[in-house]
Design a protein around this motif. Sequence first.
Motif, PDB file in Angstrom:
ATOM      1  N   LEU A 182       0.750  -1.301  -0.145  1.00  0.00           N
ATOM      2  CA  LEU A 182       0.116   0.031  -0.107  1.00  0.00           C
ATOM      3  C   LEU A 182       0.878   1.213   0.035  1.00  0.00           C
ATOM      4  CD1 LEU A 182      -2.659  -1.094   2.604  1.00  0.00           C
ATOM      5  CD2 LEU A 182      -2.776  -1.218  -0.030  1.00  0.00           C
ATOM      6  N   ASP A 183       0.825   2.226   0.916  1.00  0.00           N
ATOM      7  CA  ASP A 183       1.465   3.465   0.838  1.00  0.00           C
ATOM      8  C   ASP A 183       1.987   3.554   2.291  1.00  0.00           C
ATOM      9  OD1 ASP A 183      -0.436   5.505  -1.413  1.00  0.00           O
ATOM     10  OD2 ASP A 183       1.310   4.254  -1.586  1.00  0.00           O
ATOM     11  N   ASP A 184       2.002   2.449   3.063  1.00  0.00           N
ATOM     12  CA  ASP A 184       2.572   2.504   4.307  1.00  0.00           C
ATOM     13  C   ASP A 184       4.075   2.301   4.394  1.00  0.00           C
ATOM     14  OD1 ASP A 184       0.370   2.417   6.536  1.00  0.00           O
ATOM     15  OD2 ASP A 184      -0.278   1.537   4.758  1.00  0.00           O
ATOM     16  N   TYR A 185       4.537   1.725   3.426  1.00  0.00           N
ATOM     17  CA  TYR A 185       6.021   1.337   3.448  1.00  0.00           C
ATOM     18  C   TYR A 185       7.113   2.365   2.706  1.00  0.00           C
ATOM     19  CZ  TYR A 185       5.511  -3.421   5.701  1.00  0.00           C
ATOM     20  OH  TYR A 185       4.981  -4.195   6.378  1.00  0.00           O
ATOM     21  N   VAL A 186       7.727   2.843   3.375  1.00  0.00           N
ATOM     22  CA  VAL A 186       9.025   3.604   2.754  1.00  0.00           C
ATOM     23  C   VAL A 186       9.963   2.552   2.003  1.00  0.00           C
ATOM     24  CG1 VAL A 186      10.744   5.197   3.025  1.00  0.00           C
ATOM     25  CG2 VAL A 186       8.540   5.278   4.354  1.00  0.00           C
ATOM     26  N   ILE A 187      10.455   2.712   0.842  1.00  0.00           N
ATOM     27  CA  ILE A 187      11.448   1.691   0.026  1.00  0.00           C
ATOM     28  C   ILE A 187      12.548   2.733  -0.067  1.00  0.00           C
ATOM     29  CG2 ILE A 187      11.740   0.536  -1.918  1.00  0.00           C
ATOM     30  CD1 ILE A 187       9.508  -0.616  -0.048  1.00  0.00           C
ATOM     31  N   GLY A 188      13.788   2.030   0.276  1.00  0.00           N
ATOM     32  CA  GLY A 188      14.940   2.704  -0.077  1.00  0.00           C
ATOM     33  C   GLY A 188      15.769   1.821  -0.785  1.00  0.00           C
ATOM     34  N   TRP A 189      16.586   2.519  -1.820  1.00  0.00           N
ATOM     35  CA  TRP A 189      17.730   1.794  -2.707  1.00  0.00           C
ATOM     36  C   TRP A 189      18.904   2.196  -2.134  1.00  0.00           C
ATOM     37  CZ3 TRP A 189      16.751  -2.134  -5.868  1.00  0.00           C
ATOM     38  CH2 TRP A 189      15.504  -2.551  -6.370  1.00  0.00           C
ATOM     39  N   PHE A 190      19.818   1.392  -1.931  1.00  0.00           N
ATOM     40  CA  PHE A 190      21.080   1.655  -1.694  1.00  0.00           C
ATOM     41  C   PHE A 190      22.007   0.984  -2.504  1.00  0.00           C
ATOM     42  CE2 PHE A 190      20.513   3.617   2.513  1.00  0.00           C
ATOM     43  CZ  PHE A 190      19.324   3.328   2.589  1.00  0.00           C
ATOM     44  N   ARG A 191      23.494   1.267  -2.621  1.00  0.00           N
ATOM     45  CA  ARG A 191      24.294   0.264  -3.414  1.00  0.00           C
ATOM     46  C   ARG A 191      25.622   0.390  -2.494  1.00  0.00           C
ATOM     47  NH1 ARG A 191      25.646   4.258  -8.936  1.00  0.00           N
ATOM     48  NH2 ARG A 191      27.193   5.396  -7.712  1.00  0.00           N
ATOM     49  N   GLN A 192      26.409  -0.478  -2.834  1.00  0.00           N
ATOM     50  CA  GLN A 192      27.889  -0.607  -2.158  1.00  0.00           C
ATOM     51  C   GLN A 192      28.868  -1.196  -3.189  1.00  0.00           C
ATOM     52  OE1 GLN A 192      28.287  -2.515   1.487  1.00  0.00           O
ATOM     53  NE2 GLN A 192      30.129  -1.495   1.987  1.00  0.00           N
ATOM     54  N   ALA A 193      29.805  -0.191  -3.500  1.00  0.00           N
ATOM     55  CA  ALA A 193      30.909  -1.038  -4.645  1.00  0.00           C
ATOM     56  C   ALA A 193      32.016  -1.601  -3.477  1.00  0.00           C
ATOM     57  CB  ALA A 193      31.345   0.306  -5.415  1.00  0.00           C
ATOM     58  N   PRO A 194      32.774  -2.302  -4.257  1.00  0.00           N
ATOM     59  CA  PRO A 194      33.855  -2.996  -3.710  1.00  0.00           C
ATOM     60  C   PRO A 194      34.857  -1.798  -2.758  1.00  0.00           C
ATOM     61  CG  PRO A 194      33.524  -3.747  -5.639  1.00  0.00           C
ATOM     62  CD  PRO A 194      32.633  -2.884  -5.611  1.00  0.00           C
ATOM     63  N   GLY A 195      35.201  -2.063  -1.768  1.00  0.00           N
ATOM     64  CA  GLY A 195      36.184  -1.311  -1.255  1.00  0.00           C
ATOM     65  C   GLY A 195      35.554   0.224  -0.819  1.00  0.00           C
ATOM     66  N   LYS A 196      34.371   0.322  -0.957  1.00  0.00           N
ATOM     67  CA  LYS A 196      33.694   1.857  -0.846  1.00  0.00           C
ATOM     68  C   LYS A 196      32.596   1.653   0.173  1.00  0.00           C
ATOM     69  CE  LYS A 196      34.978   3.598  -5.402  1.00  0.00           C
ATOM     70  NZ  LYS A 196      34.181   4.550  -6.490  1.00  0.00           N
ATOM     71  N   GLU A 197      32.192   2.875   1.049  1.00  0.00           N
ATOM     72  CA  GLU A 197      31.257   2.596   1.746  1.00  0.00           C
ATOM     73  C   GLU A 197      29.660   2.450   1.027  1.00  0.00           C
ATOM     74  OE1 GLU A 197      32.941   5.538   5.280  1.00  0.00           O
ATOM     75  OE2 GLU A 197      31.252   6.192   4.411  1.00  0.00           O
ATOM     76  N   ARG A 198      28.630   2.121   1.825  1.00  0.00           N
ATOM     77  CA  ARG A 198      27.276   2.215   1.124  1.00  0.00           C
ATOM     78  C   ARG A 198      26.797   3.374   1.016  1.00  0.00           C
ATOM     79  NH1 ARG A 198      25.617  -0.815   4.616  1.00  0.00           N
ATOM     80  NH2 ARG A 198      25.744  -3.051   3.605  1.00  0.00           N
ATOM     81  N   GLU A 199      26.092   3.652  -0.222  1.00  0.00           N
ATOM     82  CA  GLU A 199      25.398   4.818  -0.759  1.00  0.00           C
ATOM     83  C   GLU A 199      23.961   4.805  -0.706  1.00  0.00           C
ATOM     84  OE1 GLU A 199      28.775   6.923  -3.604  1.00  0.00           O
ATOM     85  OE2 GLU A 199      27.591   5.117  -4.409  1.00  0.00           O
ATOM     86  N   ALA A 200      23.474   5.829  -0.136  1.00  0.00           N
ATOM     87  CA  ALA A 200      21.859   5.837  -0.162  1.00  0.00           C
ATOM     88  C   ALA A 200      21.385   6.585  -1.565  1.00  0.00           C
ATOM     89  CB  ALA A 200      21.302   6.635   0.781  1.00  0.00           C
ATOM     90  N   ILE A 201      20.765   5.842  -2.303  1.00  0.00           N
ATOM     91  CA  ILE A 201      20.383   6.330  -3.681  1.00  0.00           C
ATOM     92  C   ILE A 201      18.867   6.873  -3.805  1.00  0.00           C
ATOM     93  CG2 ILE A 201      19.719   5.591  -6.057  1.00  0.00           C
ATOM     94  CD1 ILE A 201      21.534   3.036  -5.845  1.00  0.00           C
ATOM     95  N   SER A 202      17.970   6.418  -3.142  1.00  0.00           N
ATOM     96  CA  SER A 202      16.803   7.100  -3.132  1.00  0.00           C
ATOM     97  C   SER A 202      15.807   6.306  -2.151  1.00  0.00           C
ATOM     98  CB  SER A 202      16.048   6.656  -4.487  1.00  0.00           C
ATOM     99  OG  SER A 202      15.748   5.418  -4.791  1.00  0.00           O
TER     100      SER A 202
END
Length: 125
Positions: free
Chosen positions: A29-49
């Motif tokens: 429904l519309d209750d859940y917030v969805i986040g996308w993240f990524r992590q490249a080798p040797g780098k910190e995880r990044e928030a995308i959206s």
Amino acid sequence: QVQVVESGGGLVQPGGSLRLSCALSRSMLDDYVIGWFRQAPGKEREAISCTSSSTRIIYYLDSVKGRFTASRDAAKNMAYLQMNSLKPDDTAVYYCTAKRNGGVCSGSFRWYPYRGQGTQVTVSS
């Protein structure tokens, strides 16, 4: 417990496109917030959206603005990340996350209690 499963990753040439999918095991429904993240080798995880509804989307990463589009289909319990004009620097493991939070977004991976296992995206010629 909500299960989150990503799919759609793979190998793509620079300039190509991929669409990542994220399936939730429960009604979104519309209750859940969805986040996308990524992590490249040797780098910190990044928030995308973060999408807090079908129309409210926040993009955290300047390098993907104009190239990546986050969306969701609550009726199908699915979220998507359309990635265009991919670059080698986009190579990473991409994660989908979710939290039932009534519309408040966050760029913190740990803030989301439900996280997928990740899908590998490799951009290379």
